[in-house]
Write a protein that holds these residues in place. Structure first.
Motif, mmCIF file in Angstrom:
data_model
loop_
_atom_site.group_PDB
_atom_site.id
_atom_site.type_symbol
_atom_site.label_atom_id
_atom_site.label_comp_id
_atom_site.label_asym_id
_atom_site.label_seq_id
_atom_site.Cartn_x
_atom_site.Cartn_y
_atom_site.Cartn_z
ATOM 1 N N UNK A 150 -5.086 119.374 21.454
ATOM 2 C CA UNK A 150 -5.898 118.277 20.927
ATOM 3 C C UNK A 150 -5.029 117.367 20.048
ATOM 4 N N UNK A 151 -4.297 118.000 19.107
ATOM 5 C CA UNK A 151 -3.440 117.233 18.193
ATOM 6 C C UNK A 151 -2.341 116.532 18.979
ATOM 7 N N UNK A 152 -1.852 117.231 20.005
ATOM 8 C CA UNK A 152 -0.775 116.683 20.801
ATOM 9 C C UNK A 152 -1.239 115.437 21.554
ATOM 10 N N UNK A 153 -2.341 115.589 22.272
ATOM 11 C CA UNK A 153 -2.807 114.469 23.087
ATOM 12 C C UNK A 153 -3.220 113.284 22.245
ATOM 13 N N UNK A 154 -3.775 113.590 21.075
ATOM 14 C CA UNK A 154 -4.236 112.515 20.212
ATOM 15 C C UNK A 154 -3.098 111.911 19.396
ATOM 16 N N UNK A 155 -1.932 112.541 19.444
ATOM 17 C CA UNK A 155 -0.800 112.024 18.673
ATOM 18 C C UNK A 155 -1.051 112.061 17.188
ATOM 19 N N UNK A 156 -1.601 113.183 16.735
ATOM 20 C CA UNK A 156 -1.922 113.298 15.315
ATOM 21 C C UNK A 156 -0.644 113.429 14.482
ATOM 22 N N UNK A 157 -0.655 112.894 13.263
ATOM 23 C CA UNK A 157 0.541 112.963 12.400
ATOM 24 C C UNK A 157 0.662 114.330 11.723
ATOM 25 N N UNK A 158 0.983 115.359 12.519
ATOM 26 C CA UNK A 158 1.181 116.688 11.974
ATOM 27 C C UNK A 158 2.608 117.128 12.314
ATOM 28 N N UNK A 159 3.138 118.068 11.524
ATOM 29 C CA UNK A 159 4.499 118.510 11.812
ATOM 30 C C UNK A 159 4.685 119.995 11.500
ATOM 31 N N UNK A 160 5.636 120.584 12.231
ATOM 32 C CA UNK A 160 6.111 121.928 11.924
ATOM 33 C C UNK A 160 7.556 121.720 11.464
ATOM 34 N N UNK A 161 7.914 122.310 10.324
ATOM 35 C CA UNK A 161 9.250 122.058 9.787
ATOM 36 C C UNK A 161 10.103 123.328 9.808
ATOM 37 N N UNK A 162 11.410 123.105 9.838
ATOM 38 C CA UNK A 162 12.352 124.231 9.816
ATOM 39 C C UNK A 162 12.402 124.867 8.438
ATOM 40 N N UNK A 163 12.960 126.036 8.398
ATOM 41 C CA UNK A 163 12.989 126.835 7.181
ATOM 42 C C UNK A 163 13.715 126.129 6.035
ATOM 43 N N UNK A 164 14.859 125.523 6.331
ATOM 44 C CA UNK A 164 15.638 124.865 5.271
ATOM 45 C C UNK A 164 14.909 123.642 4.727
#
Lengths: 408, 236
Positions: A150-164
């Motif tokens: 859903x978030x992907x198709x809608x292009x929602x401004x969400x992110x997964x970030x790296x550990x550093x």
């Protein structure tokens, strides 16, 4: 036959002789010392590279192909430059037409973007992709989750970030649910990847300093003018080569490559790292081997020289020993033992020097001096001693006792 | 059967341009418990004769039998074994290992005989005590006087209970008083039943022997019994 007495007497004589000429013995072993230092450090570095390689391989998914405009390793970059970009549409088409894949995932990247939270900021790569990225990369977020369809198709401004990234921006705060700025645009953090470490400090293939956002969002914010990578993970249990050929065939059709012409795209795998590793290791190996051989050769000649001197100096002693009943073999053995003992001392000295050096290497490239290399070094030392000692020892052994006794 | 049987022994050295005849037809027998001095000017062949008797060198021709065994037939290792077990050498320059103790020096022939470390230590201590150095066993040669060094060398020669003691100018590097002491030691050893062959060019040293052989130009010039050998007390 040599008895145990010969052996212990040989070592005793050798130690006495070496003690009598401490400085000379130490200087003589210099070549051996350098040889042993090079061998041990070389082995340590190769060991460290191997460990780094294993880590990096685990950071890439296994059995995943990376279709790209570029070849990661080898290939001809000047040809690749003129290739057509790989597009999201092509990835979409491949996903529809190529049935052997478990997942076909487009990934588009932009480098050195600024991540900001409150007054803290770091730089890193931003990747646009789709939820199936979890399948091809083989990693799941340590905290939170990856974005959904859903978030992907809608292009929602969400992110997964790296550990550093998380560590630098948030320190003790929990990043999940917080909003960060990426190149000035706001994104809500929904997941954090676990720490991966990287390949030789280059940051290659490490997600630690990166952020992942939905493809739709990426294209909107950062534009569509980039060539993308397509990560393809095959179904389990397929014949690898067949599946790879099928994939390449399908992608050639999509890209409209006429039969008989070269692929206008790169097909990369993690094997590439193995290739880099092998070439680095063989370079280190060749250079190390040359230095080691040279220093051992020089060391060996030095030992031979000093043994000739030692034999000459002790001509009268040799005569006396022969008069007292020493056989040729006893004399031969005595000087061989002496040469080997000098070399073993050189080997031990070399190990004493390379041990702290290996700890320094460990700081840069996590590694340990392998135990077998200690054994190898000492064996090499003994071998050099025996080889370079044999001619002087033989000279001593075949001396005529009358002449030797008369020698002043 | 004599201990040493030498018949027509010739020793020739090839010095490149010319052949040097160090021994040209020497014959002699030496019995057990003899005390023989070999004399002669330098170049007379006395050193060569001693080397042949000591199995350090083999004759060019002629027969040399040691205890009935033909030395000419022996290989290098067998010669080493005879030197080790049957012959005790005493050299003019002592030839001790400078960095080893008196004890270790005396143990040397026993090591080459393959004796266990315990037994050879015992044996070396015995030999050192016999020459009056029981209190100097752990001294190194440079901590000993010339006479003491030569005593260590004699102890080393005795260590393996050899059939003969072969001494080459044993007093050559000693002052006359110390030399007399060493000669006393040889006389004692002779009295105890040892066979002694002494090479010297000094008349008063040779006078201690019971038989004097004189060499000249590689041949035996004279071979005489000494009627009344010098006792050490007389020579002081």
């Amino acid at each position: 036959m040599l008895s145990l007495h010969d052996y212990s007497e040989g070592v005793k004589i050798a130690l006495t002789a070496i003690r009598a000429n401490k400085m000379r013995s130490v200087l003589t072993t210099l070549g051996i010392v350098i040889g042993v230092v090079v061998v041990t450090l070389m082995a340590t570095v190769i060991e460290g590279l191997g460990t780094a390689l294993d880590k990096s391989i685990s950071s890439l998914g296994t059995d995943v192909y990376y279709l790209s405009k570029w070849d990661w390793f080898g290939g001809e970059w000047w040809k690749a430059r003129n290739r057509k970009d790989v597009t999201v549409e092509e990835a979409e088409e491949l996903r529809e037409r190529f049935q052997l894949a478990e997942a076909v995932v487009p990934v588009v990247s932009t480098w050195q973007r600024t991540f900001k939270y409150k007054n803290r900021s770091v730089k890193g790569n931003v990747n646009g992709t789709v939820p199936e990225y979890e399948i091809t990369s083989g990693v799941v977020p340590e905290e939170g989750r990856f974005f959904n369809h859903y978030e992907s198709n809608a292009g929602r401004p969400v992110c997964i970030i790296g550990h550093d990234v998380a560590e630098n921006l948030f320190e003790r705060e929990d990043p999940i649910g917080k909003t960060i700025k990426i190149s000035g645009y706001s994104y809500r953090v929904i997941g954090v990847f676990e720490k991966e470490g990287d390949f030789l400090g280059t940051g290659m293939f490490s997600k630690d300093t990166q952020a992942f956002i939905p493809m739709e969002n990426f294209l909107k914010i950062f534009g569509t003018n980039r060539s993308i990578d397509i990560h393809v993970k095959m179904h389990e249990g397929l014949d690898k080569e067949d599946a790879k050929a099928e994939m390449i065939g399908t992608f050639r059709k999509i890209r409209g490559v006429p039969p008989g012409e070269e692929n206008d795209f790169g097909v990369n795998t993690q094997d590439f790292l193995k290739q880099v590793f092998d070439s680095v290791v063989s370079t280190i190996g060749v250079v190390g081997f040359l230095i080691t051989s040279l220093s051992l050769l020089v060391g060996g000649v030095g030992i031979m020289n000093i043994m000739f001197v030692s034999v000459k100096e002790r001509t009268k002693e040799i005569g006396t020993r022969k008069a007292l009943g020493a056989r040729r073999s006893s004399i031969l053995f005595q000087f061989l033992i002496e040469a080997a003992t000098i070399c073993v001392m050189g080997g031990l000295l070399g190990l004493a020097i390379s041990w702290p050096l290996s700890l320094i290497i460990d700081e840069v490239l996590p590694s340990q001096m392998p135990l077998w290399v200690v054994g190898l070094s000492l064996s090499i030392s003994i071998a050099v001693g025996l080889i370079s000692g044999i001619v002087p020892a033989f000279t001593a052994a075949k001396m005529n006792p009358v002449d030797a006794l008369r020698y002043e | 059967m004599p201990l040493i049987h030498i018949k027509d022994v010739v020793k020739t050295y090839d010095m490149g341009a010319e052949l040097v005849h160090a021994l040209s037809g020497v014959s002699l027998d030496i019995e057990e418990n003899e005390y023989v001095a070999i004399m002669g000017p330098s170049g007379s062949g006395k050193s060569t004769l001693m080397n042949v008797i000591g199995c350090l060198d083999t004759p060019t021709s002629g027969l040399y039998q040691f205890e009935g065994q033909n030395v000419g037939d022996l290989d290098d290792n067998e010669l080493a074994e005879i030197r080790n077990r049957k012959i005790g050498f005493v050299f003019q320059t002592f030839n001790l290992l400078p960095r080893s103790t008196a004890l270790h020096n005396v143990e040397l022939p026993l090591i080459y005989a393959g004796m266990s470390s315990h037994r050879r230590r015992e044996r070396a201590e015995e030999a050192l005590t016999a020459v009056g150095l029981g209190d100097r066993m752990t001294h190194k040669p440079n901590e000993l006087s010339g006479g003491q060094r030569q005593r260590v060398a004699v102890a080393r020669a005795l260590a393996n209970n050899p059939s003969i003691i072969l001494a080459d100018e044993p007093t050559g590097n000693l002052d006359s008083k110390t030399g007399v002491e060493i000669m006393q030691l040889f006389s004692d050893l002779h009295t105890q039943g040892n066979t002694i062959i002494l090479v010297t060019h000094e008349e008063d040293i040779a006078a201690h022997a019971h038989r004097v052989l004189r060499l000249f130009d590689g041949k035996i010039a004279s071979d005489e019994k000494v009627e009344s050998p010098l006792k050490y007390a007389q020579s002081v």
